[in-house]
Each structure stands twice: as structure tokens, then as C-alpha cells.
Design a protein around this motif. Structure first.
Motif, short mmCIF file in Angstrom:
data_model
loop_
_atom_site.label_atom_id
_atom_site.label_comp_id
_atom_site.label_asym_id
_atom_site.label_seq_id
_atom_site.Cartn_x
_atom_site.Cartn_y
_atom_site.Cartn_z
N PHE A 89 -48.52 73.14 20.53
CA PHE A 89 -48.78 73.18 19.39
C PHE A 89 -47.57 73.63 18.46
O PHE A 89 -46.57 74.61 19.53
CB PHE A 89 -49.84 74.21 19.28
CG PHE A 89 -50.79 74.01 20.08
CD1 PHE A 89 -51.68 74.42 21.24
CD2 PHE A 89 -52.01 72.82 18.43
CE1 PHE A 89 -52.46 73.90 21.35
CE2 PHE A 89 -52.91 72.42 18.85
CZ PHE A 89 -53.85 72.85 19.86
N GLY A 103 -49.55 72.68 14.28
CA GLY A 103 -49.04 71.36 13.70
C GLY A 103 -51.09 70.99 14.54
O GLY A 103 -52.06 71.78 15.22
N LYS A 104 -51.44 69.85 14.90
CA LYS A 104 -52.82 69.17 15.54
C LYS A 104 -52.74 69.16 16.93
O LYS A 104 -53.77 69.00 17.39
CB LYS A 104 -53.47 67.65 15.17
CG LYS A 104 -53.43 68.00 13.64
CD LYS A 104 -54.24 66.60 13.07
CE LYS A 104 -55.23 67.33 11.86
NZ LYS A 104 -55.74 65.95 11.31
N PHE B 33 -55.05 88.28 14.12
CA PHE B 33 -56.44 86.88 13.74
C PHE B 33 -57.20 86.55 14.03
O PHE B 33 -56.82 86.69 14.96
CB PHE B 33 -54.89 85.98 12.86
CG PHE B 33 -53.59 86.86 12.83
CD1 PHE B 33 -52.81 86.63 13.01
CD2 PHE B 33 -53.20 86.92 11.14
CE1 PHE B 33 -51.73 87.42 12.36
CE2 PHE B 33 -52.35 87.30 10.40
CZ PHE B 33 -51.36 87.67 11.38
N TYR B 35 -58.86 83.21 15.59
CA TYR B 35 -58.84 81.55 14.36
C TYR B 35 -60.01 80.47 15.13
O TYR B 35 -60.74 81.18 15.38
CB TYR B 35 -57.80 80.89 15.18
CG TYR B 35 -55.64 81.21 14.29
CD1 TYR B 35 -55.66 82.92 14.97
CD2 TYR B 35 -55.53 80.23 14.29
CE1 TYR B 35 -54.15 82.36 14.46
CE2 TYR B 35 -54.22 80.35 13.92
CZ TYR B 35 -54.19 81.85 13.90
OH TYR B 35 -52.34 82.27 13.16
N GLN B 37 -60.95 76.94 17.09
CA GLN B 37 -60.43 76.24 17.77
C GLN B 37 -61.41 74.83 18.10
O GLN B 37 -61.55 75.32 19.41
CB GLN B 37 -59.31 75.84 18.90
CG GLN B 37 -58.56 74.72 19.61
CD GLN B 37 -57.12 75.63 20.16
OE1 GLN B 37 -57.52 76.53 21.22
NE2 GLN B 37 -56.68 74.03 20.80
N SER B 42 -56.82 71.01 16.34
CA SER B 42 -55.60 72.46 16.53
C SER B 42 -56.29 73.37 16.06
O SER B 42 -57.69 74.25 15.89
CB SER B 42 -55.02 72.49 15.07
OG SER B 42 -53.54 72.89 15.28
N LEU B 43 -55.50 74.93 15.57
CA LEU B 43 -56.42 76.17 15.57
C LEU B 43 -56.32 76.27 13.77
O LEU B 43 -55.30 76.10 13.29
CB LEU B 43 -54.82 77.29 15.98
CG LEU B 43 -55.13 77.18 18.00
CD1 LEU B 43 -54.04 76.47 18.01
CD2 LEU B 43 -54.63 78.99 17.87
N LEU B 45 -57.30 78.69 10.87
CA LEU B 45 -56.92 80.02 10.78
C LEU B 45 -58.53 80.03 10.07
O LEU B 45 -58.83 80.17 8.67
CB LEU B 45 -55.55 81.08 9.86
CG LEU B 45 -55.71 82.40 9.46
CD1 LEU B 45 -55.60 83.40 10.88
CD2 LEU B 45 -54.97 82.74 8.59
N THR B 48 -57.53 86.74 8.33
CA THR B 48 -56.78 87.86 8.09
C THR B 48 -57.19 89.51 8.23
O THR B 48 -58.23 89.78 7.16
CB THR B 48 -55.43 88.08 7.48
OG1 THR B 48 -54.35 86.58 7.84
CG2 THR B 48 -54.50 89.04 8.08
N LEU B 92 -60.42 82.53 18.88
CA LEU B 92 -59.29 82.45 19.33
C LEU B 92 -58.91 84.38 18.32
O LEU B 92 -58.91 84.07 17.15
CB LEU B 92 -58.32 82.19 19.31
CG LEU B 92 -58.81 80.87 20.44
CD1 LEU B 92 -57.60 80.25 20.09
CD2 LEU B 92 -58.40 81.56 21.87
#
Lengths: 112, 114
Positions: A89, A103-104, B33, B35, B37, B42-43, B45, B48, B92
Motif C-alpha cells: 500500500f 491507496g487501494k 486510529f 480503520y 479493510q 484498501s484501508l 479510516l 480518530t 484495524l
């Protein structure tokens, strides 16, 4: 709106070859660009990072190339090994202490 | 480097129930934070969670669905409320080391909602 665009989505490289992953961004406020490596079942781990004041950073077989004018940066993995097979990533940060924007991801497979 | 422990590591839950995910850090950190996924993605958010203040949520995430607690500098929880199959994802926990400017991640909680 995707702030960090990453390509390719997946990549297959022969052992010993060079793996190249590209990222582009729009927000000129970004001033920190890390790459993370994630193995299955694990959380992402920092691999290497760069700031816009340098055009290249190298750590072992891993190199980041940074083009500020084009707002692009890339990860090069030299002499790719099967153990490098993972998801990579790119990310960006606009201010120290704020969350990274990712990014993805690129799934890299290194064949032996 | 910060060592982050997340519990549970995985769970299978029924629709309509809630799950609380715990995040324990081996050192005191101000910035934390959460996240999400989704498989092969992707991750993203969620929020926070800085100690001493209310969590700040990103667009698309609301406190009623993802309440967060941050009682001290080494611990936080994220609750996924009234779950639906769309909540199936990896969650995460992440902390930020300001001195090193590095963001560390836990191994994640793999949630499946039936």
C-alpha cells in the motif's frame, strides 16, 4: 474521492526481477509518503517512506522514487524474492499526527 | 516500535448483534486510529480516537454505529453495533508515534456477520 491512486492492482514478477508499483496524488498538502507491506493475516507494516524534499530513497532492495512536479511516487523492489509476495500500500499524510490516507493496494506475487 | 494487541482476532456474529473490539498498546500513545479493510480492499479510516477528547468520525461513519472509547493512553475499544452482513470486514487499530512519525497497526479483527 480517492486521494491516492495506486496501480497496478496486481503484479506477477519472476524471482530476481524488478517489481514496480506506482502511486499518484492530488493534494499538494501531502508531505509524507510511506509504503506499507501487508502479509495475509497480519496488519500493515511500514516498509519505507519519503518526504518531497528528496527524489529518491533506497533501503536495501527497496527504493522509492518521487516526482514532486508530477505528483507521483513509486516503489521499486529489486531482485524480487518469493518472500516479497504480499500486498503493498502506498499512503500519504498532510500533517504529522494525522491519519494516513491509503491507496487501494497492489498484490505482488513473486514466482520462483 | 509500538506493539498492538487486538481482541478478538476473529469472530462470527449474527445479524443485529454488536461486537466490541479491544486494542491494547504496550506504550502510551496520544493518537489512535480505527480503520476498516474490506476483503482485498484498501484501508478506510473510520475515526480518530485521541485520549481526552471525543472520537472524530470520517464521512460515512457515525458514532451510533461505531461507538469508540478511549479511557487511557494505552487502550481503546471500537464497537460495531446492530451488525449486518455488510459489516463483514477486517477492523484495524492503529497508533501514531509522533517522535518517529510512524503509524503502527495491529493484526486486525476479522469479522464475519451472518
Amino acid at each position: 474521492q480517492q486521494q491516492v491512486k495506486q496501480s497496478p492492482q496486481s503484479l506477477i514478477v519472476q524471482k530476481g526481477g524488478i517489481s514496480i508499483i506506482n502511486c499518484a496524488y492530488e493534494n499538494t498538502a501531502f508531505d509524507y509518503f510511506p509504503w506499507y507491506q501487508q502479509f495475509p493475516g497480519k496488519g500493515p507494516a511500514l516498509l519505507i517512506a519519503i518526504r518531497p524534499d528528496v527524489s529518491e530513497k533506497k533501503e536495501g532492495r527497496f527504493t522509492i522514487s518521487f516526482n514532486k512536479s508530477a505528483k507521483q511516487f513509486s516503489l521499486h523492489i529489486m531482485d524480487s524474492q518469493p518472500g516479497d509476495s504480499a500486498t503493498y500500500f502506498c499512503a500519504a499524510q498532510s500533517q504529522a499526527g494525522t491519519a494516513l490516507i491509503f491507496g487501494k493496494g497492489t498484490t505482488l506475487s513473486v514466482s520462483s | 516500535s509500538a506493539v498492538i494487541s487486538q481482541k478478538p482476532s476473529r469472530d462470527i456474529c449474527q445479524r443485529g448483534t454488536s461486537l466490541t473490539i479491544q486494542c491494547q498498546v504496550d506504550s502510551q500513545v496520544t493518537m489512535m486510529f480505527w480503520y476498516r479493510q474490506q476483503p482485498g480492499q484498501s484501508l478506510t479510516l473510520i475515526a480518530t480516537a485521541n485520549q481526552g477528547s471525543e472520537a472524530t468520525y470520517e464521512s460515512g461513519f457515525v458514532i451510533d454505529k461505531f461507538p469508540i472509547s478511549r479511557p487511557n493512553l494505552t487502550f481503546s475499544t471500537l464497537t460495531v453495533s446492530n451488525m449486518s452482513p455488510e459489516d463483514s470486514s477486517i477492523y484495524l487499530c492503529s497508533v501514531y508515534d509522533l517522535a518517529k512519525n510512524i503509524q503502527y497497526f495491529g493484526a486486525g479483527t476479522r469479522l464475519s456477520v451472518l
